[in-house]
Design a protein around this motif. Structure first.
Motif, PDB file in Angstrom:
ATOM      1  N   ASN A   1       0.852  -1.180   0.000  1.00 30.26           N
ATOM      2  CA  ASN A   1       0.000   0.000   0.000  1.00 30.26           C
ATOM      3  C   ASN A   1       0.890   1.234   0.000  1.00 30.26           C
ATOM      4  O   ASN A   1       1.337   1.671   1.043  1.00 30.26           O
TER       5      ASN A   1
ATOM      6  N   GLU B   1      -1.659   6.463   1.822  1.00 33.60           N
ATOM      7  CA  GLU B   1      -2.746   6.417   2.804  1.00 33.60           C
ATOM      8  C   GLU B   1      -4.054   6.961   2.233  1.00 33.60           C
ATOM      9  O   GLU B   1      -4.969   7.248   2.977  1.00 33.60           O
TER      10      GLU B   1
ATOM     11  N   ALA C   1      -7.548   7.036  -0.389  1.00 35.57           N
ATOM     12  CA  ALA C   1      -8.672   6.116  -0.596  1.00 35.57           C
ATOM     13  C   ALA C   1      -8.375   5.065  -1.668  1.00 35.57           C
ATOM     14  O   ALA C   1      -8.888   3.956  -1.608  1.00 35.57           O
TER      15      ALA C   1
ATOM     16  N   ARG D   1     -14.055  -7.016   0.534  1.00 33.17           N
ATOM     17  CA  ARG D   1     -14.198  -7.423   1.934  1.00 33.17           C
ATOM     18  C   ARG D   1     -15.443  -6.811   2.566  1.00 33.17           C
ATOM     19  O   ARG D   1     -16.058  -7.420   3.433  1.00 33.17           O
ATOM     20  N   GLU D   2     -15.809  -5.596   2.121  1.00 33.96           N
ATOM     21  CA  GLU D   2     -16.999  -4.932   2.645  1.00 33.96           C
ATOM     22  C   GLU D   2     -17.515  -3.950   1.600  1.00 33.96           C
ATOM     23  O   GLU D   2     -16.741  -3.237   0.974  1.00 33.96           O
TER      24      GLU D   2
ATOM     25  N   ASN E   1     -19.505   2.740   2.041  1.00 31.47           N
ATOM     26  CA  ASN E   1     -18.204   2.178   2.366  1.00 31.47           C
ATOM     27  C   ASN E   1     -17.824   1.075   1.384  1.00 31.47           C
ATOM     28  O   ASN E   1     -18.660   0.241   1.036  1.00 31.47           O
ATOM     29  N   LEU E   2     -16.556   1.069   0.974  1.00 34.65           N
ATOM     30  CA  LEU E   2     -16.034  -0.007   0.136  1.00 34.65           C
ATOM     31  C   LEU E   2     -14.620  -0.324   0.598  1.00 34.65           C
ATOM     32  O   LEU E   2     -13.780   0.581   0.687  1.00 34.65           O
ATOM     33  N   GLN E   3     -14.389  -1.574   0.928  1.00 32.37           N
ATOM     34  CA  GLN E   3     -13.061  -2.075   1.297  1.00 32.37           C
ATOM     35  C   GLN E   3     -12.755  -3.222   0.344  1.00 32.37           C
ATOM     36  O   GLN E   3     -13.407  -4.269   0.398  1.00 32.37           O
ATOM     37  N   ALA E   4     -11.794  -3.008  -0.549  1.00 33.91           N
ATOM     38  CA  ALA E   4     -11.486  -4.026  -1.549  1.00 33.91           C
ATOM     39  C   ALA E   4     -10.027  -3.938  -1.959  1.00 33.91           C
ATOM     40  O   ALA E   4      -9.399  -2.877  -1.858  1.00 33.91           O
ATOM     41  N   SER E   5      -9.505  -5.052  -2.434  1.00 31.67           N
ATOM     42  CA  SER E   5      -8.169  -5.078  -3.020  1.00 31.67           C
ATOM     43  C   SER E   5      -8.254  -5.835  -4.336  1.00 31.67           C
ATOM     44  O   SER E   5      -9.148  -6.656  -4.538  1.00 31.67           O
TER      45      SER E   5
ATOM     46  N   GLY F   1      -5.702  -1.185  -3.846  1.00 30.79           N
ATOM     47  CA  GLY F   1      -6.847  -1.258  -2.965  1.00 30.79           C
ATOM     48  C   GLY F   1      -7.699  -0.012  -3.010  1.00 30.79           C
ATOM     49  O   GLY F   1      -7.252   1.057  -3.422  1.00 30.79           O
TER      50      GLY F   1
ATOM     51  N   HIS G   1     -10.336   2.033  -0.386  1.00 28.95           N
ATOM     52  CA  HIS G   1     -10.753   2.121   1.015  1.00 28.95           C
ATOM     53  C   HIS G   1     -11.584   3.379   1.215  1.00 28.95           C
ATOM     54  O   HIS G   1     -11.058   4.447   1.472  1.00 28.95           O
TER      55      HIS G   1
END
Length: 157
Positions: free
Chosen positions: A33, A36, A38, A125-126, A131-135, A154, A156
């Motif tokens: 990563n 920091e 999004a 992942r979410e 909200n979006l959490q992905a890789s 990713g 975020h």
């Protein structure tokens, strides 16, 4: 050696190992990563570059559609990255080799080019409406130049 010296010696060794492991973990985290923000993406192959952006131009999660578009201004132009999952049914792995998944990177500059995902996955992942959490780990191919770029990154939000 007395018991007090032995316990101090073990405490010193344990502290050293903890320090080494935390530094090693931090170094590994940084390499996957690069920022920091999004959105982060590390490109390799035809292009070697780390990209970071907070410019999420659109994010839509509705019914079975998940769609996100990110832009990044670079010295030589602008980049637009798009992901679209048409049969999205929650957290999990989605392949870009399927017809229901779409991924494209467009580069605007001296010579415009767009790169389509030819293989790869996105690990969501979410995902909620806010909200979006992905890789992702993908391979892109240029439409005109036929050059290949590997991208890992990713999102975020």
């Amino acid at each position: 050696m007395n018991a007090h010296k032995i316990s101090n010696w073990f405490a010193f060794i344990a502290a050293g190992l903890l320090f080494f492991m935390s530094c090693h973990h931090a170094a590994n985290q940084k390499s996957t990563n690069p920022c920091e923000e999004a959105f982060s993406m590390a490109l390799s192959g035809f292009v070697n570059k780390d990209l970071c952006s907070n410019d999420i131009t659109s994010y839509n999660l509705e019914d079975q559609l998940l769609q996100v578009t990110i832009e990044s201004s670079e010295v030589s132009g602008k980049l637009r990255f798009e992901i679209k999952l048409e049969k999205f049914d929650g957290a999990g792995l989605y392949s870009f080799s399927e017809k229901e998944s779409f991924c494209q990177m467009t580069v605007y500059g001296a010579s415009d080019e767009f790169y389509k995902c030819v293989t790869g996955i996105i690990d969501v992942r979410e995902a909620t409406r806010q909200n979006l959490q992905a890789s992702f780990d993908i391979t892109l191919e240029g439409f005109y130049n036929k050059k290949t770029i590997n991208a890992r990154g990713g999102i975020h939000l």
